[in-house]
Design a protein around this motif. Structure first.
Motif: not given
Length: 172
Positions: A2-19, A62-67
């Motif tokens: 999940l952290p890698s996927d979130l980072q691939d979507r443009g979220f910072s490592a800090e936000i991904a880890s925080g989630i 499954l929602l589009p990535a931009p959403t």
């Protein structure tokens, strides 16, 4: 994964880890609520409810990535997945134990517990090998079996709340 996927979507490592860290904090209250509902409301309906929460999270994935780039929506999707899966894990084993005949109960619940642990290890091994899909890819793979499980539990599952194991044994 999940952290890698979130980072691939443009979220910072800090936000991904925080989630992910926040989701761990949600796990304990989720388990407590699931256990309460299981014992006081309905074992069968609690199990179905946890499957439906997980399905809602999978549908959100499954929602589009931009959403999903909108942080409140992404957090809601992850929260549904965390609450649903943690609740499901909390009630699945007791429900299974109450539904298997005494002569096979230990083996059956052991197999279920082992399978859930194997799934976690398999995901980790797959991640190390680079074989884990995105959050959406995992949702595609899981949504049909999860839907089928909710339907089957609804149709064939037994209500076990308020019934003794001896009574359930005779009814099986």
């Amino acid at each position: 994964m999940l952290p890698s996927d979130l980072q691939d979507r443009g979220f910072s490592a800090e936000i991904a880890s925080g989630i992910i860290a926040s989701s761990a904090l949600v796990a304990l209250p989720t388990i407590m609520i699931a256990a309460f509902l299981y014992s006081r409301w309905s074992s069968k309906r609690t199990l179905i409810g946890t499957v439906l929460l997980t399905l809602a999270g999978l549908a959100g994935a499954l929602l589009p990535a931009p959403t999903l780039v909108w942080p409140p929506l992404l957090i809601a999707v992850i929260a549904l997945l965390v609450v649903g899966t943690n609740g499901l894990i909390a009630v699945l084993l007791p429900y299974a134990a109450e539904n298997y005949a005494l002569r096979v109960r230990g083996r059956a619940t052991g197999l279920i517990a082992g399978s859930s642990k194997f799934g976690g290890v398999a995901v980790q091994l797959g991640a190390f090998a680079g074989l884990i899909p995105t959050m959406g890819g995992a949702a595609v793979a899981l949504i049909i079996p999860m839907t089928l499980s909710a339907v089957l539990i609804g149709r064939a599952g037994r209500e076990t709340r308020g019934r003794s194991l001896r009574e359930l044994e005779v009814a099986a």
